[in-house]
Design a protein around this motif. Sequence first.
Motif, short mmCIF file in Angstrom:
data_model
loop_
_atom_site.label_atom_id
_atom_site.label_comp_id
_atom_site.label_asym_id
_atom_site.label_seq_id
_atom_site.Cartn_x
_atom_site.Cartn_y
_atom_site.Cartn_z
N LYS A 411 15.15 32.28 47.22
CA LYS A 411 14.06 31.96 46.28
C LYS A 411 14.47 31.34 44.94
CE LYS A 411 11.43 35.70 48.37
NZ LYS A 411 10.74 36.87 48.38
N TYR A 412 15.50 31.95 44.51
CA TYR A 412 16.19 31.22 43.10
C TYR A 412 16.49 29.95 43.31
CZ TYR A 412 19.63 31.44 39.52
OH TYR A 412 20.44 31.24 38.33
N VAL A 413 17.11 29.48 44.35
CA VAL A 413 17.60 28.14 44.42
C VAL A 413 16.14 27.21 44.68
CG1 VAL A 413 18.55 26.50 46.03
CG2 VAL A 413 19.47 28.54 45.35
N SER A 414 15.37 27.69 45.50
CA SER A 414 14.07 26.92 45.69
C SER A 414 13.26 26.74 44.38
CB SER A 414 13.03 27.89 46.62
OG SER A 414 13.58 27.90 47.93
N TYR A 415 13.19 27.84 43.46
CA TYR A 415 12.63 27.64 42.25
C TYR A 415 13.24 26.30 41.29
CZ TYR A 415 11.59 27.84 37.05
OH TYR A 415 11.38 27.53 35.86
N ILE A 416 14.41 26.34 41.36
CA ILE A 416 15.04 25.39 40.45
C ILE A 416 15.01 24.20 41.08
CG2 ILE A 416 17.51 24.52 39.64
CD1 ILE A 416 17.96 27.67 38.92
N LEU A 417 15.07 23.85 42.38
CA LEU A 417 14.84 22.69 43.24
C LEU A 417 13.51 22.17 42.70
CD1 LEU A 417 16.58 22.73 46.38
CD2 LEU A 417 17.33 21.56 44.71
N LYS A 418 12.63 22.85 42.95
CA LYS A 418 11.26 22.53 42.66
C LYS A 418 10.70 22.08 41.37
CE LYS A 418 6.47 23.60 43.91
NZ LYS A 418 5.94 23.39 42.63
N SER A 419 11.14 23.06 40.42
CA SER A 419 11.15 22.88 38.79
C SER A 419 11.75 21.70 38.37
CB SER A 419 11.16 24.03 38.21
OG SER A 419 12.78 24.23 38.14
N PHE A 420 12.97 21.52 38.82
CA PHE A 420 13.55 20.38 38.32
C PHE A 420 13.05 18.89 38.68
CE2 PHE A 420 17.04 17.02 38.57
CZ PHE A 420 17.72 17.35 37.41
N VAL A 421 12.26 18.86 40.05
CA VAL A 421 11.79 17.75 40.27
C VAL A 421 10.26 17.58 39.60
CG1 VAL A 421 10.73 16.68 42.34
CG2 VAL A 421 12.73 17.62 42.50
N ASP A 422 9.74 18.48 39.37
CA ASP A 422 8.18 18.67 38.89
C ASP A 422 8.28 18.52 37.52
OD1 ASP A 422 7.44 19.21 41.30
OD2 ASP A 422 6.99 21.33 41.09
N THR A 423 9.49 18.70 36.84
CA THR A 423 9.40 18.33 35.35
C THR A 423 10.30 17.32 34.97
OG1 THR A 423 11.40 19.91 34.97
CG2 THR A 423 9.25 21.03 34.76
N GLY A 424 10.57 16.37 35.85
CA GLY A 424 11.31 15.23 35.68
C GLY A 424 12.65 15.41 35.35
N GLY A 425 13.47 16.47 35.76
CA GLY A 425 14.78 16.71 35.58
C GLY A 425 14.92 17.70 34.47
N ARG A 426 14.02 18.47 33.99
CA ARG A 426 14.19 19.34 32.84
C ARG A 426 15.10 20.59 33.38
NH1 ARG A 426 9.64 21.54 28.64
NH2 ARG A 426 10.93 23.25 27.43
N MET A 427 16.03 21.01 32.81
CA MET A 427 16.85 21.82 33.17
C MET A 427 16.12 23.21 33.17
SD MET A 427 20.54 23.06 31.37
CE MET A 427 20.56 20.98 31.24
N TYR A 428 16.15 23.98 34.46
CA TYR A 428 15.69 25.15 34.74
C TYR A 428 14.23 25.23 34.65
CZ TYR A 428 20.42 26.60 33.58
OH TYR A 428 21.80 26.63 33.26
N GLY A 429 13.55 24.12 34.62
CA GLY A 429 12.02 23.97 34.53
C GLY A 429 11.65 24.62 33.03
N ILE A 430 10.31 25.25 33.04
CA ILE A 430 9.76 25.62 31.91
C ILE A 430 9.32 27.07 31.97
CG2 ILE A 430 8.95 23.66 30.94
CD1 ILE A 430 6.20 24.16 32.09
#
Length: 527
Positions: A411-430
């Motif tokens: 779940k941890y890894v899935s969040y970071i992968l998805k948020s990194f893509v969705d935010t255009g490469g923003r570290m750790y998402g928002i």
Amino acid sequence: MKNAILLLPFVAITLFSCSERGLEEKDAQTGPYELTHEMIVLGDKMEDPYTLENMSAALASVYPTKAGRVDLQATDIYVRFLPKDQEEFRILLNSGLVLFDHPIDYQIIKDGDYYHDPELPEDMITWQYAVVRPDFDFPSRIRYEILDQCYIADNDPAVRSGGDIDWDLVEREAYRISGNEEFIIPDSKALSAVARPSGRITVYDEDSSDGGIVGVAGVKLICHTFVKFSSTYTDADGYYKIDRQFSSKLRYRIVFQNEKGFAIGFNKVLVPASTSALGMEGPEGLSLTIEPASDRNLYCRSVVNNACYDYFEICNDADCRISPPPANTRLWLFQLTGASSAPMLQHGVLVDDTKLGELMGDYKSIVKMFLPDITLGLKGAVNYSTIYASAIHELAHASHFSQVGKTYWNKYVSYILKSFVDTGGRMYGIGEGENAGYCEIGEMWAYYLQNRLYWKRYGEESRLFGTDYWFKPHIFLYLEERGLDASMISKALCPEVKDRESLRIKLDELYPEYSTIIDQAFERYAD
């Protein structure tokens, strides 16, 4: 995970593409071949002085009256194995063998860190060469070929029990009659040519307060001449002593398989631990100080090795007892990216064939064969302290994984992968969306421990990591200042702790006497 857990999409860029510089200061001392970190270049096959035939002939030459009365029997067998997968490779390692990925009875024109038999596909494990005793129980499922029957006097019980034969003289004669006299160190009355190799392997830490030179700790050092070899581990200060005598020039190598139970790879070749060639020196031993300007590759491996060694020591320290990373943690180092991660692939996280195939493409089979747990991107990391801090951060994640397991980590890894893509490469998402809390807890812990251990080595608050993000490692730093140490905090990192609120509840449950301080910490860093 520091600089985003990209789960190895950058491996496709860096695999088999790195170009490393050799150990420049050693080139003039290593003989008629070049020393690099590329693939070993072999020359002609040499005649092994230790074959049963050559040693028997040498005995007859040195002791003509005794030759007929001493019937030499093979003490060792020179053999090569061809493991078909990681499991067979692990069987060989677990049998206690010292494995070489190149034949050890060939000339080396250009020394390097790895070899791959040109007759084998690149995605296969190459032949592994070893020396075994005659009673070795060959694994029935692993292909092998016997290359030579050998005699090494040190391994003969009859020799160890005494006798009137000077086996050093016999060895020297075997080198002469086999055409290898150039490797023998001339005998000298002032200094015996027979020696037990010893020395110290160190690395330069320009930010340390203890003079800048620190030992490369707990790493494996191998030396050999043909099939006669020995190995040992350096101590905590980088010193080593080989418990075997030699009288010829030896090839020295570091294998980054640490006695603490972790391995640093890869060598552009399918083995779990990197090997660094140190060149050829005399039997008295080799000492070396590794600096970034002279050898970037070996420098980075040595710094990461020391960070891991320190971390495993700290995990068992009475003042900081935390869960260590899983056994046999595997780290990969990359020079062409700054992204680091702790995907824990070897331990079962995200190995779904579909997902792995989408990410890795043609490299899927390679990554599945030798799955890394931690990847360290070292681009721009120019000094010891920066590399050290990054390694500590990812090791802290590995300790967290040890406590929470695969389901949590997926779940941890899935969040970071998805948020990194969705935010255009923003570290750790928002910090929003499903499973954001898993990232929050993981990064709070990793940055907290990174700060704590960095300060311990380099001085209180010499740098501050991870305080500009939406998660708050400040909470743990605040709690420690007021009595909750790292060991106490780590006990709260349970599978059910998946966001900041559940963390607060767990801390209150574990340490009711600190409830006021805990509430103050969470209120102070609420935003």
